[in-house]
Design an enzyme around this catalytic site. Structure first.
Site, PDB file in Angstrom:
ATOM      1  N   GLN A 191      -3.306  -2.708   8.585  1.00  9.76           N
ATOM      2  CA  GLN A 191      -3.538  -2.567   7.151  1.00  9.76           C
ATOM      3  C   GLN A 191      -3.675  -3.936   6.481  1.00  9.76           C
ATOM      4  O   GLN A 191      -4.591  -4.169   5.691  1.00  9.76           O
ATOM      5  CB  GLN A 191      -2.370  -1.794   6.515  1.00  9.76           C
ATOM      6  N   ARG A 195     -10.600  -0.799   7.021  1.00 13.81           N
ATOM      7  CA  ARG A 195      -9.824  -0.546   8.249  1.00 13.81           C
ATOM      8  C   ARG A 195     -10.784  -0.437   9.435  1.00 13.81           C
ATOM      9  O   ARG A 195     -10.519  -0.947  10.521  1.00 13.81           O
ATOM     10  CB  ARG A 195      -9.002   0.744   8.108  1.00 13.81           C
ATOM     11  N   CYS A 244      -2.446   1.001   0.160  1.00 13.67           N
ATOM     12  CA  CYS A 244      -2.921   1.326   1.524  1.00 13.67           C
ATOM     13  C   CYS A 244      -3.280   2.795   1.688  1.00 13.67           C
ATOM     14  O   CYS A 244      -3.997   3.147   2.611  1.00 13.67           O
ATOM     15  CB  CYS A 244      -1.879   0.907   2.541  1.00 13.67           C
ATOM     16  N   ASP A 248       2.801   0.526  -2.619  1.00 14.72           N
ATOM     17  CA  ASP A 248       2.744   1.496  -1.526  1.00 14.72           C
ATOM     18  C   ASP A 248       3.634   2.681  -1.910  1.00 14.72           C
ATOM     19  O   ASP A 248       4.432   2.597  -2.865  1.00 14.72           O
ATOM     20  CB  ASP A 248       3.211   0.837  -0.214  1.00 14.72           C
ATOM     21  N   HIS A 281       2.864  -2.899   9.518  1.00 15.35           N
ATOM     22  CA  HIS A 281       1.552  -2.247   9.531  1.00 15.35           C
ATOM     23  C   HIS A 281       0.467  -3.325   9.526  1.00 15.35           C
ATOM     24  O   HIS A 281      -0.262  -3.497   8.547  1.00 15.35           O
ATOM     25  CB  HIS A 281       1.444  -1.344   8.290  1.00 15.35           C
ATOM     26  N   ARG A 324       1.147   4.672  16.879  1.00 13.56           N
ATOM     27  CA  ARG A 324       1.845   4.814  15.588  1.00 13.56           C
ATOM     28  C   ARG A 324       3.174   5.475  15.892  1.00 13.56           C
ATOM     29  O   ARG A 324       3.226   6.668  16.212  1.00 13.56           O
ATOM     30  CB  ARG A 324       1.007   5.657  14.617  1.00 13.56           C
TER      31      ARG A 324
END
Ligand code: CP
Ligand code: NVA
Length: 316
Positions: free
Chosen positions: A137, A301, A273, A232, A134, A107
């Site tokens: 996700q 996830r 998310c 988001d 991402h 990340r």
């Protein structure tokens, strides 16, 4: 149907997968979720390095628990205590780490750095979020939509708020590959518009898969009859606090609230998310209401990344 191995060494972007590979990963995730014990030795003896330059709850826990449930092991490594960037080049870091571990999940802020890490690693590299995308996700979100709506192709997804956003970019790529219509409702200023290349590529791919990708400034028209309302955070991890007040003002007409939800299909679901800020991109009534699927997304996830890890790491 036989196992479909991924044609890429790494998982950096949804765009790197074919529609077939993506659909296979989604159905494999569902199978793992149904029968987790069947895979409890699937990655026995394998080690995953998880490298974090930003905070995380879901990504860290789901990768660590996922590796443990597959019989493997995950090593947490914060960028602050690593040599990367200040004491050592990406290439030296990647070459060294590849001698110890079987895969790296990273990340990072910079997507370019992630690409460089992957280029210099001989083991698979997984994008655990960059400022640009991402993909883990979006993979889990596709699993959630399939579970909740019983299909993917033909669904209508409306995304609200910050269009120049990692989650939005990966969703665009996933929707285009899976035949999901996606409308992004965002302010017209380029700061909030999705990346041109991602958008153009998604539009071309969508044509092949019989769906439409649209961008509008009108939140109400985007919400009309949508099956999925998605938003988001307005203040992503990389947004500095100096920008908060200005962004809050620019994005205020794109909040997902009960009024917007009332325009969607009757059985529409709300997705995010997480982490979420109640009162900014979404109201408590919506995110904590009966149509919210946010904790299914978080759970998925785990299952989706287990599928991904097996596909990337299991030989033969
Ligand atoms: N959705 C997501 O990636 O959450 P974290 O930032 O907690 O990992
Ligand atoms: N867009 C958000 C996603 C968090 C999972 C961020 O980058 O902070």
């Amino acid at each position: 149907m036989g196992i479909i191995m991924l044609s890429t060494k790494d998982f950096l972007s949804i765009a790197d997968l074919s529609s077939h590979e993506l659909s296979d990963l989604i159905s494999f995730s569902v199978r793992i979720k149904r029968k987790p014990r069947r895979y409890r030795r699937a990655l026995a003896g394998k080690n995953l390095l998880t490298l974090f330059a930003k905070p995380s709850l879901r990504t860290r826990l789901s990768f660590e628990v996922g590796m443990q449930q597959l019989g493997g092991h995950a090593i947490y490594y914060s960028i602050e205590e690593s040599t990367l960037g200040h004491k050592e080049t990406i290439s030296d870091f990647a070459n060294t780490a590849s001698r110890y571990v079987d895969a790296i999940m990273a990340r990072l802020y910079s997507h370019k750095e992630l690409l460089s890490l992957a280029k210099h690693s001989s083991v698979p590299v997984i994008n655990g979020l960059t400022d640009f995308s991402h993909p883990c996700q979006a993979l889990a979100d596709a699993v959630t939509m399939l579970e909740r709506k019983k299909k993917l192709a033909g669904l209508k997804l409306a995304y609200f708020g910050d269009g120049k956003n990692n989650t939005c970019h990966s969703l665009l790529e996933a929707c285009a590959k899976l035949g999901i219509h996606m409308t992004i409702a965002a302010p017209k200023h380029h700061e909030f518009q999705p990346d041109h290349t991602v958008l153009d590529t998604a539009k071309t791919e969508a044509l092949r898969n019989h769906c439409m990708i649209n961008v509008t400034t009108d939140a109400h028209s985007a919400a009309a009859n949508a099956d999925v309302l998605y938003t988001d955070a307005w203040m992503s991890y990389h947004v500095s606090t100096r920008e908060h007040a200005r962004r809050r003002k620019a994005l205020k007409h794109y909040q997902v609230n009960e009024e917007l939800l009332s325009l969607a299909a009757k059985d529409a679901i709300f997705m995010h998310c997480l982490p979420a800020k109640r009162g900014e991109e979404v109201t408590s009534e919506v995110i904590d209401g009966p149509q919210s699927a946010v904790f299914d997304q978080a759970e998925n996830r785990l299952h989706a990344q287990k599928a991904l890890l097996i596909r990337l790491l299991k030989e033969g």
